[in-house]
Motif scaffolding. Structure first.
Motif, PDB file in Angstrom:
ATOM      1  N   GLU A  98      92.307 -41.795 101.970  1.00 33.94           N
ATOM      2  CA  GLU A  98      93.732 -41.509 101.775  1.00 33.94           C
ATOM      3  C   GLU A  98      94.515 -41.744 103.069  1.00 33.94           C
ATOM      4  N   ARG A  99      93.973 -41.254 104.162  1.00 35.94           N
ATOM      5  CA  ARG A  99      94.676 -41.375 105.444  1.00 35.94           C
ATOM      6  C   ARG A  99      94.809 -42.836 105.882  1.00 35.94           C
ATOM      7  N   ARG A 100      93.828 -43.647 105.561  1.00 35.15           N
ATOM      8  CA  ARG A 100      93.833 -45.054 105.987  1.00 35.15           C
ATOM      9  C   ARG A 100      94.130 -45.996 104.823  1.00 35.15           C
ATOM     10  N   ARG A 101      94.844 -45.502 103.819  1.00 36.53           N
ATOM     11  CA  ARG A 101      95.069 -46.263 102.592  1.00 36.53           C
ATOM     12  C   ARG A 101      95.638 -47.659 102.848  1.00 36.53           C
ATOM     13  N   ALA A 102      96.677 -47.753 103.638  1.00 36.62           N
ATOM     14  CA  ALA A 102      97.328 -49.051 103.868  1.00 36.62           C
ATOM     15  C   ALA A 102      96.370 -50.025 104.551  1.00 36.62           C
TER      16      ALA A 102
END
Length: 489
Positions: free
Chosen positions: A272-276
Motif C-alpha cells: 500500500e505504501r509503495r503502490r505507485a
C-alpha cells in the motif's frame, strides 16, 4: 483430422504436448497437492517415455519455453544415450544442446557437467560440448573464482588444459605468492585482507565476510556496487532491515514474473505504501514483455486464481499467484480492452493474497457474459466451489452457445499435476497449456491450439521445426565439432 493422419499421429501429438506442459511447469519440487518425490518420479517417467519413443521431438523441445530444470534434464538424457542416436541425430542434438546451454545460468550448466561426470558420461560429443561452452565464457578467471569446484570438475572431466594462471589456481598445491590476473589476486588477498573481499562476486565475498566477522549491514552496504540485478532484488528487503540503503534495485528493469514474486513477498502495508512505485514497475515490465503485440489482442477477459492453493508450497512459495499477477499486468498491456476477474472478487491486483475456495465456474460465467474476443483462465484447475462447475460451463459454452468459436478460450496452468502426468485440465473442449513465466504467455496461447484437437502431428512437427530454426538462428552457435578418433561417440 485429415485422411492422412492416423491414430498413432494423434497419440504422438498428444504425448509431445503432455511432455511440453510438464517441462514448462514441473521442477521436481513440492506443490500444493503433491510432494517432491511424487513430482520427481512423474517427471522422470515422462522424460524417459518421450526420449524412448520420439527422440527427435524430445530434442526439439529444447527450442521451446521449457524451464531450466527440464532443459538440463533433456540435455543430460540426450548425452547419456548418445549411442542410441544416429549420426544425423547427434549433430542436430549437439547444436540444440550448445545453443540451450548458452541461455542457461552458468551454475545450471556447471551442475550438468558435474552430473555427467558422476554418471561417467565422457564420450567425444560430451567433451566437445564442455570444451566449446567453457571456451566461449567471457571471463574464465571470474568463473574459476565464483564456481571454483565446479570448474575443476568440468576441466578434469573434459581433459582440458586451462591456460595462464588458471591451472595453478585450480590445481596447484603450492600456489604462487601473487597472481597477475586481477580477480585471482583479489581472491588471494581476501583471505587475510577485509578490503579485498569487496572486489569479489557477492556469493564469494559473502563467505569471506563471515570468515572475517564483518557485520551484515556493513557488508551489504559496501558490496552493493558488485551486486547483479537479481541479487539486488533478492537482498533489497534484507538490506533495508540492516540499514544498507545502497542496496536498492531499479524495479522498472526487472523481469515481469520475478518482479511479481517480489511484490507478493512484501507485507500488505508495504504494498500500500509503495503502490505507485510497484504498479509502475509492473506495468513497465509488462509493456516491455508485450513489445509489438501491445494493444493487439482486442477485448480480453481474464479469470485469475487467487484461491488458497495459489500459495503453492514451501519450496515454491506463492509461485502460482505470482504467475497470475504477472499475467494480469501483461494482458492489461496486450489488450485493447481488458477485464480482470479474480476468484476472490478483489478489484485491487496489488493486494491479492492466496485465500479462500476456487469458484472457477462462477467467474468463468462472469467472463463469458462480457462476450470478449478472448477469455484467458490462469489457474491450477482445482475447481471446488462447487466441484466440476467450470468444466460443465465450458462444455455447454463450446458445444451449444459458441460452436463457431467467436470467443477464444484458453486455460494456462502454472502447476504440474504429478498424478495425471500433466497440468490439470478444466474441460476437453478448452485447450490447456502449462505456464511457468508470464513472459511466455503469448507463445503458449499459440501452442495451446495444438492441444485443442484441431491440429495433429504434421502441424505440430512443422511448428517445432520453425521454433528450432528460429532458436538456432538467434545465437552464434556453430555445430559441435569433435576431433577424428576411433573412440565411439
Amino acid at each position: 483430422m485429415t485422411r492422412d493422419e492416423t491414430g498413432a499421429d494423434l497419440i504422438a501429438a498428444e504425448d509431445v504436448l503432455l511432455f511440453v506442459n510438464a517441462a514448462i511447469t514441473a521442477t521436481g519440487q513440492r506443490e500444493f497437492h503433491s510432494g517432491a518425490d511424487e513430482q520427481g518420479l512423474s517427471l522422470d517417467f515422462l522424460h524417459q517415455y518421450l526420449l524412448g519413443n520420439y527422440r527427435d521431438l524430445y530434442a526439439a523441445t529444447l527450442a521451446l519455453d521449457v524451464n531450466d530444470h527440464n532443459a538440463v534434464l533433456i540435455a543430460r538424457n540426450l548425452l547419456v544415450t548418445a549411442s542410441e542416436a544416429t549420426p544425423a541425430q547427434r549433430r542436430g542434438e549437439g547444436r540444440l544442446i550448445a545453443r540451450r546451454l548458452d541461455l542457461l545460468p552458468p551454475q545450471r550448466v556447471y551442475g550438468l557437467f558435474r552430473d555427467l561426470r558422476r554418471a561417467r558420461v565422457n564420450n567425444r560429443r560430451t567433451r566437445a560440448i564442455i570444451r566449446d561452452w567453457m571456451a566461449a565464457r567471457p571471463d574464465p578467471a571470474f568463473d574459476a573464482v565464483k564456481y571454483r569446484s565446479a570448474v575443476k570438475d568440468a576441466v578434469r572431466h573434459a581433459h582440458l588444459a586451462p591456460g595462464g594462471e588458471l591451472g595453478p589456481f585450480l590445481f596447484a598445491w603450492g600456489r604462487p605468492a601473487a597472481y597477475t590476473t586481477p580477480i585471482l589476486e583479489t581472491w588471494r588477498r581476501a583471505h587475510y585482507e577485509k578490503a579485498a573481499l569487496y572486489d569479489l562476486p557477492y556469493t564469494v565475498a559473502e563467505g569471506f565476510a563471515a570468515r572475517h566477522g564483518v557485520p551484515r549491514g556493513a557488508f551489504l552496504e559496501r558490496i552493493a556496487p558488485r551486486l547483479t540485478r537479481l541479487e539486488r532484488l533478492r537482498l533489497q528487503e534484507s538490506a533495508r532491515e540492516h540499514g544498507a540503503e545502497a542496496v536498492r534495485a531499479d524495479l522498472t528493469t526487472m523481469p515481469l514474473t520475478r518482479l511479481a514474486s517480489y511484490v507478493l513477498a512484501l507485507p500488505l502495508e508495504d504494498r500500500e505504501r509503495r503502490r505507485a512505485e510497484l504498479t509502475e514497475a509492473l506495468r513497465a515490465a509488462a509493456r516491455r514483455t508485450a513489445g509489438e503485440q501491445a494493444g493487439r489482442w482486442g477485448t480480453v477477459a481474464a479469470v485469475l486464481d487467487d484461491s488458497f492453493s495459489a500459495y503453492g508450497s514451501g519450496q515454491k512459495r506463492r509461485r502460482p499467484l505470482a504467475v497470475a499477477l504477472a499475467c494480469h499486468f501483461l494482458m492489461e498491456a496486450l489488450a485493447a480492452d481488458y477485464t480482470p476477474l479474480w476468484l476472490s472478487g478483489r478489484a485491487d491486483a496489488l493486494t491479492v493474497r492466496p485465500y479462500g475456495p476456487t469458484p472457477l465456474g462462477e467467474r468463468i460465467l462472469d467472463g463469458l457474459e462480457l462476450a470478449p474476443d478472448r477469455l484467458v483462465i490462469v489457474s491450477d484447475g482445482w475447481d471446488n466451489a462447487p466441484p466440476g462447475l467450470a468444466g460443465e460451463v465450458l462444455r455447454i459454452w463450446r458445444t451449444r452457445l459458441d460452436p463457431a468459436r467467436a470467443c477464444d478460450v484458453v486455460h494456462l496452468n502454472p502447476v504440474y499435476d504429478a498424478a495425471d502426468f500433466d497440468v490439470r485440465r478444466l474441460a476437453p473442449t478448452v485447450p490447456t497449456a502449462g505456464i511457468r513465466d508470464a513472459e511466455n504467455l503469448v507463445a503458449l496461447v499459440e501452442l495451446a491450439q495444438f492441444a485443442e484437437g484441431r491440429t495433429g502431428l504434421p502441424e505440430l512437427r512443422a511448428h517445432l521445426a520453425r521454433r528450432v530454426a528460429d532458436f538456432l538462428r538467434e545465437g552464434p552457435v556453430t555445430e559441435v565439432v569433435t576431433p577424428p578418433t576411433r573412440e565411439a561417440s
